[in-house]
Design an enzyme around this catalytic site. Sequence first.
Site, mmCIF file in Angstrom:
data_model
loop_
_atom_site.group_PDB
_atom_site.id
_atom_site.type_symbol
_atom_site.label_atom_id
_atom_site.label_comp_id
_atom_site.label_asym_id
_atom_site.label_seq_id
_atom_site.Cartn_x
_atom_site.Cartn_y
_atom_site.Cartn_z
ATOM 1 N N GLU A 43 -8.691 -2.974 13.076
ATOM 2 C CA GLU A 43 -8.887 -3.454 13.231
ATOM 3 C C GLU A 43 -7.580 -4.514 12.806
ATOM 4 O OE1 GLU A 43 -12.680 -4.069 10.770
ATOM 5 O OE2 GLU A 43 -13.436 -4.298 12.098
ATOM 6 N N GLU A 88 -17.200 1.062 17.061
ATOM 7 C CA GLU A 88 -17.872 0.891 15.438
ATOM 8 C C GLU A 88 -18.711 -1.018 15.942
ATOM 9 O OE1 GLU A 88 -15.951 -0.687 12.333
ATOM 10 O OE2 GLU A 88 -14.537 0.835 12.301
#
Length: 494
Positions: free
Chosen positions: A212, A400
């Site tokens: 991320e 995720e």
Amino acid sequence: MSDQITRRQFAKLAGAAALGVGATSGAAASPLAAPVVRETVGRQPIEPRAFPAGFLWGTATASYQVEGAVAEDGRGPSVWDTFSHTPGKVMNNATGDVADDHYHRYKTDVQLMKSLGVKAYRFSIAWPRVFPQGSGAPNPKGLDFYNRLVDELLANGIEPFATLYHWDLPQVLQDRVGGWESRETAQAFGDYAGYVAERLTDRVHHIFTINEFGAFMELGYRIGIHAPGVKLPPGRFNQARHNGVLGHGLAVQAIRAKGKPGTKVGLAENLVVGVPVIETPAHIAAAEQATRQVNAQYLTVIMEGKYTDAYLAATGADAPHFTPEDLRVIASPLDFVGTNIYQPMFVRADSGPSGFAVVPNPASYPHMASPWLFIGPEVLYWGPHHVAKLWNVPEIYVTENGCSSSDIPAADGQVYDSDRVMFLRNYLTQLQRAVADGVPVQGYFLWSLMDNFEWADGYTNRFGLHYVDYATQQRTPKLSAAFYREVIAANRVL
Ligand code: FCB
């Protein structure tokens, strides 16, 4: 702290530079606009609600969020140690000093995974355990923990997927060179990646470089509400972003050079996903272009080897400085793309130069316990779909997905998180739709195995399938754990 607000803003902020810019729309510029999704897959048609045989069901955690043991076996401090120990930065001044004590309880935690029936586990390696000084002398004792974990997973039939960077930058690199503000950090990250690859890829066949960009860069270096808590001005910030994607590329190359043949390399990115507000061809095309443009500084440059014209125009004098060689490194070919997907960004077609407009969520739009986590199951359809179609990616993972719930044990000690079950059922229904449409999603990693240190929210927001009593470290499976176990066993949405 104000993590939720800021994360909510993030979806807007991350793309803001590229949105509404009067530059060339990406549609004409992209050489990758041809539809590829149905054609590339060649899977047999599958039953309604079912996933293909061999679909990889998994769960995920990250080092600083679960491990604890921050001063053991030679680990050096990370920026998250410093940040969480700075009063006022994390809700209730919580730290990851103990977290889930996973460093000592990993065998118990592997048994939790086993009882869920997961086939794979995505964990992250703490860079400052392996290189306490960021670079230079390695600390073999630090890597030993991951050797033990990997062996334990394999002994229990669970495939390890390792992330090299889930935000715990060695503090020394932040102090010495300003962390990702410097190319030295990118270089050090590449070296660390090669060192780990050489030692783990006999058993770990999937490596993620970075988790991320869209979170740790924006929150840590621009807005300053995550570690290292810096608020850089635009020019320096865009350079830090560039150093981040460069670090990713250097790591890809180092893993290829040092890893065993057959090692697969990718990243886990929380791309901002444009979801068509109505599923008409015009809105769908707009959502796809929005996805390409708002991720210009991260996933798009990684996949295309160039910054979009709109991004360069929007950043203007603050655009990053780079060489053609940088771009070549950044775009080092990947074996797969991991997508961390939580909330949608609704998009509609627009007659302006970009061709799209973001539709803001009204005040009544529903969200989970974390106020940033707006519920939009379709995002799990459109995220992988756009990635496959925009960049012809043949192997995609959802690395995720999951949600926070205000979990409170009932009188019988159980946690009946029916809202999490609702969330998961609806998101998985959309993921199944994507797979049935031929989008090449190979696996899904539910965030998270157990409640853990949720960054600036401390321990206030719980994302786990297992409830953790932090006073006793007792883990209790929630209703959602039973749900996930059944889904895995049946290989279909239930
Ligand atoms: C993601 C992070 C992960 C966790 C979830 C809820 O952005 O990668 O560590 O905090 O959000």
